[in-house]
Scaffold this motif. Structure first.
Motif, PDB file in Angstrom:
ATOM      1  N   ALA A   1       0.825  -1.213   0.000  1.00  0.00           N
ATOM      2  CA  ALA A   1       0.000   0.000   0.000  1.00  0.00           C
ATOM      3  C   ALA A   1       0.860   1.264   0.000  1.00  0.00           C
ATOM      4  N   GLN A   2       2.111   1.155   0.464  1.00  0.00           N
ATOM      5  CA  GLN A   2       2.986   2.317   0.598  1.00  0.00           C
ATOM      6  C   GLN A   2       4.325   2.070  -0.086  1.00  0.00           C
ATOM      7  N   GLU A   3       4.886   3.138  -0.641  1.00  0.00           N
ATOM      8  CA  GLU A   3       6.192   3.033  -1.316  1.00  0.00           C
ATOM      9  C   GLU A   3       7.318   3.283  -0.311  1.00  0.00           C
ATOM     10  N   PRO A   4       8.395   2.493  -0.388  1.00  0.00           N
ATOM     11  CA  PRO A   4       9.571   2.806   0.433  1.00  0.00           C
ATOM     12  C   PRO A   4      10.220   4.101  -0.069  1.00  0.00           C
ATOM     13  N   VAL A   5      11.051   4.743   0.743  1.00  0.00           N
ATOM     14  CA  VAL A   5      11.850   5.851   0.217  1.00  0.00           C
ATOM     15  C   VAL A   5      13.135   5.239  -0.347  1.00  0.00           C
ATOM     16  N   ALA A   6      13.691   5.883  -1.352  1.00  0.00           N
ATOM     17  CA  ALA A   6      14.881   5.334  -2.002  1.00  0.00           C
ATOM     18  C   ALA A   6      16.018   5.197  -1.000  1.00  0.00           C
ATOM     19  N   ARG A   7      16.749   4.132  -1.125  1.00  0.00           N
ATOM     20  CA  ARG A   7      17.869   3.880  -0.233  1.00  0.00           C
ATOM     21  C   ARG A   7      18.935   4.953  -0.417  1.00  0.00           C
ATOM     22  N   ASP A   8      19.441   5.477   0.702  1.00  0.00           N
ATOM     23  CA  ASP A   8      20.493   6.482   0.647  1.00  0.00           C
ATOM     24  C   ASP A   8      21.495   6.189   1.769  1.00  0.00           C
ATOM     25  N   ASP A   9      22.629   5.592   1.381  1.00  0.00           N
ATOM     26  CA  ASP A   9      23.598   5.155   2.390  1.00  0.00           C
ATOM     27  C   ASP A   9      24.329   6.312   3.061  1.00  0.00           C
ATOM     28  N   SER A  10      24.173   7.515   2.495  1.00  0.00           N
ATOM     29  CA  SER A  10      24.865   8.654   3.119  1.00  0.00           C
ATOM     30  C   SER A  10      24.022   9.284   4.234  1.00  0.00           C
ATOM     31  N   ARG A  11      22.776   8.810   4.379  1.00  0.00           N
ATOM     32  CA  ARG A  11      21.929   9.363   5.442  1.00  0.00           C
ATOM     33  C   ARG A  11      22.535   9.091   6.816  1.00  0.00           C
ATOM     34  N   GLN A  12      22.387  10.066   7.710  1.00  0.00           N
ATOM     35  CA  GLN A  12      22.931   9.929   9.061  1.00  0.00           C
ATOM     36  C   GLN A  12      21.789   9.713  10.052  1.00  0.00           C
ATOM     37  N   GLY A  13      22.070   8.943  11.066  1.00  0.00           N
ATOM     38  CA  GLY A  13      21.056   8.728  12.094  1.00  0.00           C
ATOM     39  C   GLY A  13      21.720   8.316  13.389  1.00  0.00           C
ATOM     40  N   GLN A  14      20.913   8.342  14.429  1.00  0.00           N
ATOM     41  CA  GLN A  14      21.437   8.052  15.760  1.00  0.00           C
ATOM     42  C   GLN A  14      20.958   6.652  16.175  1.00  0.00           C
ATOM     43  N   VAL A  15      21.840   5.878  16.784  1.00  0.00           N
ATOM     44  CA  VAL A  15      21.449   4.547  17.249  1.00  0.00           C
ATOM     45  C   VAL A  15      21.507   4.520  18.781  1.00  0.00           C
ATOM     46  N   THR A  16      20.415   4.125  19.410  1.00  0.00           N
ATOM     47  CA  THR A  16      20.345   4.074  20.872  1.00  0.00           C
ATOM     48  C   THR A  16      20.029   2.652  21.310  1.00  0.00           C
ATOM     49  N   LYS A  17      20.825   2.120  22.220  1.00  0.00           N
ATOM     50  CA  LYS A  17      20.525   0.771  22.728  1.00  0.00           C
ATOM     51  C   LYS A  17      19.552   0.872  23.891  1.00  0.00           C
ATOM     52  N   VAL A  18      18.563  -0.007  23.892  1.00  0.00           N
ATOM     53  CA  VAL A  18      17.597  -0.035  24.988  1.00  0.00           C
ATOM     54  C   VAL A  18      17.689  -1.403  25.645  1.00  0.00           C
ATOM     55  N   ASP A  19      17.854  -1.406  26.949  1.00  0.00           N
ATOM     56  CA  ASP A  19      17.930  -2.671  27.667  1.00  0.00           C
ATOM     57  C   ASP A  19      16.520  -3.016  28.164  1.00  0.00           C
ATOM     58  N   ALA A  20      15.934  -4.054  27.584  1.00  0.00           N
ATOM     59  CA  ALA A  20      14.571  -4.417  28.000  1.00  0.00           C
ATOM     60  C   ALA A  20      14.601  -5.500  29.071  1.00  0.00           C
ATOM     61  N   GLY A  21      15.704  -6.207  29.187  1.00  0.00           N
ATOM     62  CA  GLY A  21      15.838  -7.236  30.212  1.00  0.00           C
ATOM     63  C   GLY A  21      14.764  -8.312  30.121  1.00  0.00           C
ATOM     64  N   ILE A  22      14.491  -8.766  28.893  1.00  0.00           N
ATOM     65  CA  ILE A  22      13.433  -9.774  28.712  1.00  0.00           C
ATOM     66  C   ILE A  22      13.958 -11.143  29.159  1.00  0.00           C
ATOM     67  N   ASP A  23      13.202 -11.749  30.049  1.00  0.00           N
ATOM     68  CA  ASP A  23      13.556 -13.061  30.575  1.00  0.00           C
ATOM     69  C   ASP A  23      12.709 -14.108  29.833  1.00  0.00           C
ATOM     70  N   ALA A  24      13.381 -15.065  29.203  1.00  0.00           N
ATOM     71  CA  ALA A  24      12.663 -16.050  28.385  1.00  0.00           C
ATOM     72  C   ALA A  24      11.557 -16.748  29.184  1.00  0.00           C
ATOM     73  N   SER A  25      11.767 -16.932  30.464  1.00  0.00           N
ATOM     74  CA  SER A  25      10.770 -17.661  31.259  1.00  0.00           C
ATOM     75  C   SER A  25       9.494 -16.842  31.474  1.00  0.00           C
TER      76      SER A  25
END
Ligand SMILES: Cc1cc2nc3c(=O)[nH]c(=O)nc-3n(C[C@H](O)[C@H](O)[C@H](O)COP(=O)(O)OP(=O)(O)OC[C@H]3O[C@@H](n4cnc5c(N)ncnc54)[C@H](O)[C@@H]3O)c2cc1C
Ligand SMILES: Nc1ncnc2c1ncn2[C@@H]1O[C@H](COP(=O)(O)O)[C@@H](O)[C@H]1O
Lengths: 268, 327
Positions: B161-185
């Protein structure tokens, strides 16, 4: 204690009615009930009842309670479920319930708590009017129980439910501890059709009626006063395609013409 | 304060799923309309490396939850992980694909967050600071648009239903790690088995030409001429629910509201009446050719070309004509 299964069934306009009978009142944001088209049990909900009956057949003993939320006429889908073989029926009817999926899920979860002692709740994958596909999750979340969706088979093994969950390609097998909620998909098969004798028996069965007060719900906290999803517009999409009928004296001529037209338009 | 439009990304076979790229496209456009960043949640195990893919496809910010308990999708695990991402990102809306994952994750997450979801949407726009989602309902006979009183609005988007935006490897972005602490049990819905239904030939979702047949084909054998046409054009065979229910075709070939959603360049609807629940699966088709012996069949209303005749007469000739053209 035998298993207690609760199935949620909704009454909807017949989705198989001819498209020409389908009309929307845009000002009222409502679908206009077509003359001669009788409301039916939502297809996937009949399958939820079927799944419950198959578990009961396998276990030899189980109790099945069906609940519907809707107008007085929704009694018919409760009766239909009873005629399929369910044991007890509850109808939630109150103008305070006229709201969105949130109110529906809240009222159904309160009714399930009031009925109590349940092991498994079964819903359809989506109601065949709005095709929302959300109420089951709301019930599970409000009851704090696990949910597994899109079942093509549901079995109870000891204190857990085992579900074959339909995927785009194939299926997963998922286990969850009881009590749990499962939504059922069309891959389950066909629902059984009530026999005349069962219909007559179901006609004599009492359907319990509850309103907002019976569920301990404050009428101002549900329905119109608690709407979270606003319906802005409801309309019938119009197709803008002009169909070009390809004609000819012989099948060969028609086929050649069509192939040429597709080539001219760079489609093939 | 809500901060952006968050996409729940989906990983399939070690790569970002194609539906996620479509959803990122929708999120990018919505974010621009609202003057907010496009965010993405990357949930899984061993997935962190894919963050740059999401940035190249439109995300300004990626929240990564990378934990062993999230190696496979589970409702409990992914809802809990997304709850954590939501707290870190506080988005106005959470978008995802209407996929095996999204259709399950979306509504449960929405209820968990005290909000609501609109599923299987075709479009999402920002109007006057409000998010508006448009979705089909009544088996495709009607469309509804919705706004949301609670936040975040959870919205799933139908594939194709929606078009992707064209891939652009020069785009910059921020990556943040989130600790969810998911326990399999703590995950109650446990995956204990998986059965793949292998499709022969071209996948319906990827096919450029689809030859679909319905009840009008009359039998399993009747489909052989549809297979021939598909072969001649390098396409795949699809079916209506009626044809699948009759056992003429496997359910994996069912197209429609409760089947596959396809978007080929050319879609043949042969012996198909055109019920809204079937057409819901091929609204993304660029050109529909209907072959039906009933001139009143509703399918002609959404078709570019039509032949009013018995398929048994015209289809063999069409196979020949197409072979000649391709030769
Ligand atoms: C909740 C719900 C979900 C659904 N989901 C789906 C879905 O995902 N996919 C789906 O497909 N359906 C779905 N359906 C079913 C849908 O409503 C229709 O019933 C179905 O699509 C009809 O299939 P059909 O067109 O093959 O059959 P029919 O409607 O019976 O049409 C057969 C057509 O074949 C034509 N015909 C007959 N013989 C010939 C011949 N020799 N040559 C040429 N033409 C011929 C007839 O004129 C007729 O138009 C769903 C229904 C519901 C209620
Ligand atoms: N009014 C209702 N009464 C009983 N069950 C309902 C009702 N609405 C929804 N359900 C159940 O929730 C499922 C999903 O509904 P929906 O989210 O509206 O598509 C249905 O298939 C039913 O099992």
């Amino acid at each position: 204690m035998p298993l207690h299964i609760i199935a949620c069934v909704k009454q909807v306009p017949d989705p198989e009615a001819p498209a020409s009978a389908f009309r929307v009142d845009e000002a009222a944001k409502k679908v206009v009930a077509a003359a001669g088209v009788t409301p039916v049990i939502s297809q996937f909900d009949a399958l939820a009842v079927e799944a419950a009956l198959r578990i009961k057949d396998a276990a030899g003993d189980a109790k099945i309670t069906v609940i519907s939320l809707g107008p007085e006429t929704a009694r018919d889908v409760v009766k239909h479920s009873l005629a399929m073989g369910a044991d007890e029926g509850v109808l939630l009817t109150d103008s305070a319930f006229d709201g969105d999926s949130y109110t529906t899920a809240l009222a159904l979860s309160k009714a399930i708590e009031k009925i109590g002692d349940y092991n498994l709740v079964l819903c359809g994958r989506q109601a065949t009017d709005w095709d929302a596909g959300v109420v089951g999750y709301g019930i599970a979340e409000m009851l704090g129980i696990p949910s597994v969706s899109l079942a093509k088979s549901v079995t109870v093994q000891g204190d857990k439910v085992v579900v074959e969950r339909v995927l785009m390609e194939g299926y997963d097998t998922i286990e969850a501890p009881l009590p749990a909620l499962v939504t059922v998909s069309n891959e389950l098969g066909e629902p059984r059709y009530p026999k005349l004798q069962q219909i007559m028996m179901a006609a004599r069965k009492q359907v319990t009626i509850w309103g907002a007060g019976d569920l301990g719900l404050d009428a101002s906290k549900v329905g119109a006063g608690a709407v979270r999803l606003n319906l802005e517009r409801l309309f019938q999409p119009v197709s803008e395609v002009e169909c070009e009928i390809v004609e000819g004296e012989t099948p060969d001529e028609i086929a050649t013409k069509l192939a040429q037209r597709l080539r001219e338009q760079k489609i093939i | 304060m809500a901060n952006g439009i968050l996409v729940a990304a989906e990983v399939s076979g070690g790569a970002v799923a194609s539906i996620t790229l479509e959803v990122l496209g929708a999120a990018r456009r919505l974010a621009d309309q609202m003057g907010k960043p496009a965010q993405a949640a990357l949930v899984g195990s061993g997935v962190e490396g894919l963050a740059k893919e999401l940035i190249a496809h439109g995300a300004d910010q990626v929240f990564v939850v990378d934990e062993p308990a999230l190696a496979k999708y589970s409702c409990d695990g992914f809802v809990a992980a997304m709850e954590k991402v939501n707290a870190a990102a506080s988005p106005d809306a959470i978008l995802m694909g209407q996929s095996d994952m999204g259709r399950d994750l979306g509504p449960r997450l929405a209820f968990r967050l005290g909000s609501v979801s609109a599923m299987d949407c075709l479009n999402v726009t920002g109007e006057g600071g409000k998010v508006i989602a448009e979705r089909p309902c009544y088996g495709g006979n009607a469309r509804a648009t919705y706004s949301f009183n609670t936040s975040p609005a959870v919205i799933s988007i139908r594939s194709k239903a929606q078009e992707p935006v064209a891939r652009d490897d020069s785009r910059q972005g921020q990556v943040t790690k989130v600790d969810a602490g998911i326990d399999a049990s703590a995950i109650r819905d446990k995956l204990v088995g998986h059965q793949e239904v292998a499709e022969e030939g071209i996948r319906l979702e990827d096919a450029d030409v689809i030859v679909a047949g319905g009840r009008g084909i009359g039998s399993a054998e009747g489909f052989s001429v549809l297979e021939e046409l598909a072969r001649a054009l390098g396409g795949a065979v699809g079916a209506t629910r009626a044809a699948c229910d009759n056992g003429w075709r496997p359910v994996s070939e069912q197209i429609g509201l409760t089947g596959k959603i396809v978007g080929p360049t050319l879609y043949f609807a042969v012996g198909i009446s055109g019920a809204s629940q079937h057409m819901a699966g091929c609204t993304g088709a660029k050109n529909i050719v209907a072959i039906n012996k009933d001139p009143e069949a509703i399918v002609f209303k959404s078709s570019r070309f039509g032949i009013v005749d018995d398929y048994k007469k015209v289809l063999p000739a069409l196979v020949e004509a197409c072979r000649k053209l391709k030769a």
